[in-house]
Design an enzyme around this catalytic site. Structure first.
Site, PDB file in Angstrom:
ATOM      1  N   LEU A 108       0.872  -1.188   0.000  1.00  0.00           N
ATOM      2  CA  LEU A 108       0.000   0.000   0.000  1.00  0.00           C
ATOM      3  C   LEU A 108       0.898   1.223   0.000  1.00  0.00           C
ATOM      4  O   LEU A 108       1.751   1.339   0.875  1.00  0.00           O
ATOM      5  CB  LEU A 108      -0.795   0.066   1.306  1.00  0.00           C
ATOM      6  CG  LEU A 108      -2.084  -0.712   1.470  1.00  0.00           C
ATOM      7  CD1 LEU A 108      -2.619  -0.472   2.872  1.00  0.00           C
ATOM      8  CD2 LEU A 108      -3.107  -0.264   0.444  1.00  0.00           C
ATOM      9  N   HIS A 109       0.737   2.101  -0.946  1.00  0.00           N
ATOM     10  CA  HIS A 109       1.603   3.286  -0.888  1.00  0.00           C
ATOM     11  C   HIS A 109       0.959   4.552  -1.429  1.00  0.00           C
ATOM     12  O   HIS A 109       1.480   5.638  -1.268  1.00  0.00           O
ATOM     13  CB  HIS A 109       2.903   3.037  -1.651  1.00  0.00           C
ATOM     14  CG  HIS A 109       2.728   3.093  -3.137  1.00  0.00           C
ATOM     15  ND1 HIS A 109       2.082   2.121  -3.829  1.00  0.00           N
ATOM     16  CD2 HIS A 109       3.089   4.020  -4.047  1.00  0.00           C
ATOM     17  CE1 HIS A 109       2.059   2.429  -5.109  1.00  0.00           C
ATOM     18  NE2 HIS A 109       2.651   3.581  -5.277  1.00  0.00           N
TER      19      HIS A 109
END
Ligand code: UDP
Length: 358
Positions: free
Chosen positions: A205-206
């Protein structure tokens, strides 16, 4: 063409630059790399240069941690200075980051032709900084190196057919990278060896759209913790997500949270996992290369072919949807799709050949 300046700055660009730099060398094109510094930690930058045989950058600008405008503006100023001094035959940029946009703008204003790798991708969501960066970059580039037929169609729909542009469906450079480095895959030391033989979820997740809104991020973390009660979840945590968790005091439970890993370790995780859950563009494709289903933690994707092939499910941010799609797809690994929309693994050679002919 004799010499080219490549502008990179973020993790996925290092990965894409690896096979392309090799192909440029083999084609006899001299390449100088400008690293803007957008990602500069050892585990977000150095590890890729070391492990993936990417030439040492000739210029390191050290620009990071600023707002979008300040970061892009500072990069633009510094890249322009380099281009004026070096006068390259062309500038090569990758993907959709602020480094991409700054490199493309600096070059085009100096009338230096720009080659855009991963041209034509669209999420059709102009709230994403990536969508703004990629659409503007396409507009000022000369070579639009598309990874898929969909990307070509997107450009055609926007009226790109004109002699000012050279649109080529060259294939996907990330497929080249996976094929080349697969043999060197290495299980991360931070994880128990026993996990490799078990089904597990590989998660990343970024994106700003995942982490910025507290409700969305909390929901995603809750979904991961819920899934982790049924299957181990391995999450190499991106610095943006780690920082957001620290600032908001969030402590998700039951997850194997590790520092970002190098590409060779990522390939081992992809090879061994049962399923991928991610908001990453690159990882959605890599899941496909390894025959793994991808739960995309977003409401849209640039890689629509994967959804059409039944290898990718858009889950958005709802715990319920993520949980139910996980239940359907978690033991589907080893799937092979009916088609391979990303070319033959020769995208880098195709681009080097086209640039050499200029
Ligand atoms: N990746 C990596 N280590 C990690 C997480 C991701 O090497 O800890 C790789 C991943 O395999 C893919 C690329 O980074 O090749 C994707 O980058 P990212 O998700 O940051 O950006 P995006 O693809 O969404 O632009």
């Amino acid at each position: 063409m004799k010499n080219i300046i490549t502008v990179v700055g973020a993790r996925p660009q290092f990965i894409k630059a690896s096979p392309v730099s090799r192909a440029l060398r083999e084609a006899g094109i001299e390449e100088s790399i400008v690293h803007t510094g957008q990602h500069s930690d050892a585990n977000m930058s150095d590890v890729f240069f070391d492990e993936m045989e990417i030439p040492e950058p000739q210029h390191f600008l050290g620009i990071s941690g600023l707002t979008h405008g300040a970061m892009t503006g500072e990069m633009l100023r510094r890249i322009e200075e380099i281009l004026i001094a070096k006068k390259p035959d062309a500038v090569l940029v990758y993907g959709d980051t602020n480094s991409t946009l700054a490199g493309a703008l600096a070059a085009s204003k100096l009338h230096i032709p720009v080659a855009h790798v991963e041209a034509g991708l669209r999420s059709f969501n102009m709230r994403m900084p990536e969508e703004i960066n990629r659409t503007v970059t396409d507009r000022v580039s000369k070579w639009l190196f598309c990874p898929t037929a969909t990307a070509v169609k997107n450009l055609e729909n926007e009226g790109y057919r004109s002699p000012a542009y050279q649109i080529e469906n060259v294939g996907d450079v990330m497929f080249d990278a996976t094929l080349y480095f697969k043999k060197k895959a290495r299980w991360p030391k931070e994880l128990p060896a026993s996990l490799q033989a078990k089904p597990f979820v590989l998660c990343t997740l970024h994106r700003q759209e995942s982490t910025e809104d507290p409700k969305v991020f909390a929901e995603l973390l809750q979904a991961l913790s819920t899934i982790a009660r049924e299957m181990p979840v391995v999450w190499p945590v991106h610095p943006r997500a780690r920082k957001t968790m620290e600032v908001r005091g969030l402590k998700p439970t039951g997850l194997h949270m590790i520092a970002p890993v190098g590409y060779l370790e990522m390939l081992a995780l992809l090879d061994s996992c049962a399923i991928v859950a991610t908001d990453s563009g690159g990882l959605q494709k890599e899941a496909f290369f390894f025959g793994k289903h991808c739960l995309t933690l977003r409401t849209e994707t640039e890689w629509v072919e994967l959804v059409e092939l039944g290898m990718n499910t858009l889950c958005g941010h709802s715990v319920e949807k993520i949980k139910s799609e996980f239940a359907i797809h978690c033991l589907n690994s080893g799937k092979t799709a009916a088609a391979s929309p990303f070319g033959k693994g020769d995208a880098s050679d195709n681009m080097a050949r086209l640039l050499k002919a200029y």
